[in-house]
Design a protein around this motif. Structure first.
Motif, PDB file in Angstrom:
ATOM      1  N   ALA A 124       0.841  -1.204   0.000  1.00  0.00           N
ATOM      2  CA  ALA A 124       0.000   0.000   0.000  1.00  0.00           C
ATOM      3  C   ALA A 124       0.874   1.252   0.000  1.00  0.00           C
ATOM      4  N   ALA A 125       2.048   1.146   0.633  1.00  0.00           N
ATOM      5  CA  ALA A 125       2.922   2.320   0.751  1.00  0.00           C
ATOM      6  C   ALA A 125       3.612   2.678  -0.554  1.00  0.00           C
ATOM      7  N   ARG A 126       3.735   1.712  -1.474  1.00  0.00           N
ATOM      8  CA  ARG A 126       4.525   2.009  -2.665  1.00  0.00           C
ATOM      9  C   ARG A 126       3.832   3.033  -3.556  1.00  0.00           C
ATOM     10  N   TYR A 127       2.499   3.087  -3.506  1.00  0.00           N
ATOM     11  CA  TYR A 127       1.813   4.074  -4.327  1.00  0.00           C
ATOM     12  C   TYR A 127       1.976   5.474  -3.732  1.00  0.00           C
ATOM     13  N   GLU A 128       1.929   5.562  -2.406  1.00  0.00           N
ATOM     14  CA  GLU A 128       2.171   6.864  -1.769  1.00  0.00           C
ATOM     15  C   GLU A 128       3.603   7.314  -2.061  1.00  0.00           C
ATOM     16  N   ALA A 129       4.518   6.351  -2.042  1.00  0.00           N
ATOM     17  CA  ALA A 129       5.909   6.681  -2.387  1.00  0.00           C
ATOM     18  C   ALA A 129       5.973   7.246  -3.809  1.00  0.00           C
ATOM     19  N   ALA A 130       5.256   6.600  -4.725  1.00  0.00           N
ATOM     20  CA  ALA A 130       5.261   7.066  -6.117  1.00  0.00           C
ATOM     21  C   ALA A 130       4.650   8.464  -6.221  1.00  0.00           C
ATOM     22  N   GLY A 131       3.570   8.693  -5.462  1.00  0.00           N
ATOM     23  CA  GLY A 131       2.924  10.006  -5.462  1.00  0.00           C
ATOM     24  C   GLY A 131       3.856  11.088  -4.930  1.00  0.00           C
ATOM     25  N   LEU A 132       4.544  10.775  -3.836  1.00  0.00           N
ATOM     26  CA  LEU A 132       5.476  11.754  -3.265  1.00  0.00           C
ATOM     27  C   LEU A 132       6.622  12.026  -4.248  1.00  0.00           C
ATOM     28  N   TYR A 133       7.088  10.958  -4.899  1.00  0.00           N
ATOM     29  CA  TYR A 133       8.182  11.113  -5.863  1.00  0.00           C
ATOM     30  C   TYR A 133       7.740  11.994  -7.028  1.00  0.00           C
ATOM     31  N   GLU A 134       6.563  11.701  -7.551  1.00  0.00           N
ATOM     32  CA  GLU A 134       6.024  12.503  -8.658  1.00  0.00           C
ATOM     33  C   GLU A 134       5.893  13.972  -8.248  1.00  0.00           C
ATOM     34  N   ASN A 135       5.594  14.192  -6.979  1.00  0.00           N
ATOM     35  CA  ASN A 135       5.427  15.571  -6.491  1.00  0.00           C
ATOM     36  C   ASN A 135       6.740  16.176  -5.984  1.00  0.00           C
ATOM     37  N   GLY A 136       7.836  15.509  -6.277  1.00  0.00           N
ATOM     38  CA  GLY A 136       9.138  16.149  -6.082  1.00  0.00           C
ATOM     39  C   GLY A 136       9.948  15.713  -4.880  1.00  0.00           C
ATOM     40  N   VAL A 137       9.453  14.776  -4.084  1.00  0.00           N
ATOM     41  CA  VAL A 137      10.200  14.352  -2.892  1.00  0.00           C
ATOM     42  C   VAL A 137      11.337  13.412  -3.307  1.00  0.00           C
ATOM     43  N   ARG A 138      12.536  13.708  -2.817  1.00  0.00           N
ATOM     44  CA  ARG A 138      13.730  12.945  -3.202  1.00  0.00           C
ATOM     45  C   ARG A 138      14.587  12.651  -1.984  1.00  0.00           C
TER      46      ARG A 138
END
Ligand code: ZN
Length: 437
Positions: A124-138
């Motif tokens: 479940a967390a991998r999609y939130e990770a993808a969302g955060l990444y898409e929104n610029g979190v690195r």
């Protein structure tokens, strides 16, 4: 060709690579997503028919052979509802030994329990990770997450999403905003994750005492009104993106930086809108495609929304849903928590001097949620005694709701009205949400 692409996507889905998942979220043609969803749906239906008592019984009652089910419509009016989940023992839904349990509140009180495996939580967390990444979190960024903990799900998901991204994360429960404010500089947080009203309170402190440079704020909980969002963005001068989900669904979707609608996790969840009105708004229904511990087939979320058709400027091909228009029932999500009429029935039932008619309204004054008790008096009791008794009951019966008041998440107000003014006939609306959306 499609088979090869599909293998690559599935590797990205189960593997650790968040950037790969984000890339595939933009490249996968919709027909392939739809085909993957249909296959996963059929597989889950067969699995649940074999392992889940509740679903197997529903199929028998409706005389449906699971092998004949190709799409949700083939299940007719078989659904799983929050009421089923609350009324029946967990054994009815559990398909194998669980490793984790979370709880979720609902409209008529009483928590619902949802069980997972560690792997399912991680997934479940991998999609939130993808969302955060898409929104610029690195990598190198620092996240502080202030979702409430206890039996809630969301804080763990954010923590595991950050772990997957290799991003520093403090998931600290929901302390007073000042506690976090005082550490913003020392720990160098540049990404905030929290409830809308908590973020507003923190922003009020920062507006007076100074801000720190932030990259992104993520708020979950749909009650981030445009007023709240604009205020928080103007204080920190950084974007606020919203995420949507629940314990039953898991993380369901997140906005991209266009901030127009939620991109939903179609690699993991199958969404339907049932009973749509002419504008396409209907109840959101979700099937949890990948879960095997306690999967839900066609779970009625009771939230009303609609699909946003057409591509998004960000390039993601994953479908979008609009922000939640409302709930089918009476629950109101606000700074005090998830409020439902039963809370106020309990709080008011033994308060002396009150007439039978009452109403509680959630209002917005500037940047604050107000919980307003509208009451009628039955005899000569003083209004201050009544106010005192109500506050005492709230504190004793609902310490969490009271704690949010102490935290400044909302204010209480009392209005005493002439007898008869709250008479609403046979089906009174006891809890109303009067905030502008
Ligand atoms: Zn987008």
């Amino acid at each position: 060709m499609l088979g090869h692409v599909r293998q690559l996507i599935e590797r990205a889905l189960i593997g650790e690579s968040v950037p790969a998942l984000v890339r595939w979220g933009k490249r996968v043609p919709r027909p392939l997503i739809q085909r993957m969803q249909a296959d996963s749906f059929r597989t889950l239906v067969r699995y649940a028919a074999q392992h889940q008592k509740f679903f197997a019984r529903k199929l028998r009652e409706h005389g449906i052979d699971p092998k004949q089910v190709r799409e949700p419509q083939d299940l007719g009016d078989i659904f799983t509802t929050p009421e089923d989940l609350r009324a029946l023992p967990a054994e009815e839904f559990l398909c194998r030994e669980p490793e984790l349990v979370f709880e979720t509140t609902g409209t008529s009180g009483g928590p619902k329990s949802v069980y997972f495996s560690y792997a399912e939580l991680d997934f479940a967390a991998r999609y939130e990770a993808a969302g955060l990444y898409e929104n610029g979190v690195r990598k190198g960024d620092r996240v502080v997450c202030t979702f409430d903990v206890g039996y809630w799900f969301s804080s763990w998901v954010t923590f595991l999403a950050c772990k997957r991204l290799g991003v520093f994360c403090s998931a600290v429960g929901k302390p007073h905003p000042r506690e976090v404010y005082s550490r913003l500089g020392a720990y160098g947080y540049n990404v905030l994750v929290g409830d809308p009203t908590w973020l507003v309170s923190l922003s009020e402190i920062a507006e007076k005492e100074g801000t720190y440079p932030l990259k992104l704020i993520m708020a979950a909980g749909d009650r981030m009104t445009a007023v709240y969002r604009n205020y928080v963005e103007s204080v920190w001068k950084c974007p606020v993106v919203l995420a949507y989900g629940s314990t039953e669904q898991g993380g369901a979707g997140m906005e991209c930086l266009r901030r127009e609608a939620y991109h939903v996790d179609e690699f993991n969840l199958y969404f339907e809108i049932v009973d749509p009105d002419p504008d396409g708004y209907g109840e959101l229904v979700v099937t949890t495609l990948s879960r095997r511990t306690m999967p839900f087939v066609r779970y009625r979320v009771h939230d009303v929304t609609r699909f946003v058709e057409g591509p998004c400027a960000c390039g993601a091909t994953l479908r979008r849903i609009e922000r939640i228009k409302g709930r089918r029932d009476e629950m109101v999500v606000m700074g005090a928590g998830n409020m439902y009429p039963e809370i106020f029935e309990r709080v008011l039932h033994d308060v002396e001097g009150l007439a039978a008619s009452w109403q509680v309204a959630v209002r917005q004054e500037g940047l604050h949620d107000i919980l307003e008790f509208r009451l009628e008096m039955s005899n000569g009791a003083s209004t201050s005694q009544v106010e005192g008794a109500i506050q005492e009951n709230l504190k004793t019966l609902y310490p969490d709701v009271w704690a949010n008041k102490v935290c400044g998440m909302y204010r209480l107000a009392f209005r005493f009205l002439p007898r008869g003014s709250l008479d609403q006939g046979r089906k009174p609306r006891r809890l109303v949400d009067e905030r502008a959306t």
